[in-house]
Design an enzyme around this catalytic site. Sequence first.
Site, mmCIF file in Angstrom:
data_model
loop_
_atom_site.group_PDB
_atom_site.id
_atom_site.type_symbol
_atom_site.label_atom_id
_atom_site.label_comp_id
_atom_site.label_asym_id
_atom_site.label_seq_id
_atom_site.Cartn_x
_atom_site.Cartn_y
_atom_site.Cartn_z
ATOM 1 N N CYS A 57 0.854 -1.183 0.000
ATOM 2 C CA CYS A 57 0.000 0.000 0.000
ATOM 3 C C CYS A 57 0.896 1.242 0.000
ATOM 4 O O CYS A 57 1.865 1.315 0.760
ATOM 5 C CB CYS A 57 -0.897 -0.009 1.239
ATOM 6 S SG CYS A 57 -1.847 1.514 1.443
ATOM 7 N N ASP A 64 -0.325 -6.009 0.134
ATOM 8 C CA ASP A 64 -1.538 -6.358 -0.606
ATOM 9 C C ASP A 64 -1.202 -7.599 -1.413
ATOM 10 O O ASP A 64 -0.079 -7.758 -1.887
ATOM 11 C CB ASP A 64 -1.966 -5.232 -1.555
ATOM 12 C CG ASP A 64 -2.522 -4.029 -0.815
ATOM 13 O OD1 ASP A 64 -3.298 -4.235 0.139
ATOM 14 O OD2 ASP A 64 -2.195 -2.895 -1.194
#
Length: 166
Positions: A57, A64
């Site tokens: 992120c 992620d």
Amino acid sequence: MTSRSQDRTGELKILGSGRLHAPEGGPSVALLESFPNCFPQRPYVVSFTFPEFTSLCPVTGQPDSGTITVEYIPDQRCVESKSFKLYMFAFRNHQSFMETITNTVLDDLRALMDPCWCRVKGLFAPRGGTRIHVFAEDFKALPEERDRLVRAAVAAWKMEPDPHRP
């Protein structure tokens, strides 16, 4: 006795080198290689699924993960799969939003091989209770008859049931 296909591999540097070089500077079209399409007269779909995609992120640095699927109808060139894997690995320490990642992959593949059609699907694992799916797609401007054939092939591909495709 072995036989050789008609595939032209002379330009490929990563495949057959025996190792993947560590990507420096994050994802870049420079990490991708392509080879000549032996069947440019025929609209056919190539699909890659990378189920171990990871990135970070851009705000929190939290990881992620998800699945990136690329589907395309090549024109004159095809992407080489080992270089695509190296390209995907380059996102591991790259900070970017999921929407940006999906569109960047599409832009880089278009720059590399200028396909007749390309769609990138980012199916990201839930984080914070929210599942995000991002779809980016583009058609190349083609002569009318070729465009009709390509769009028909895409429509048929999208309707074809496949348990591995979302």
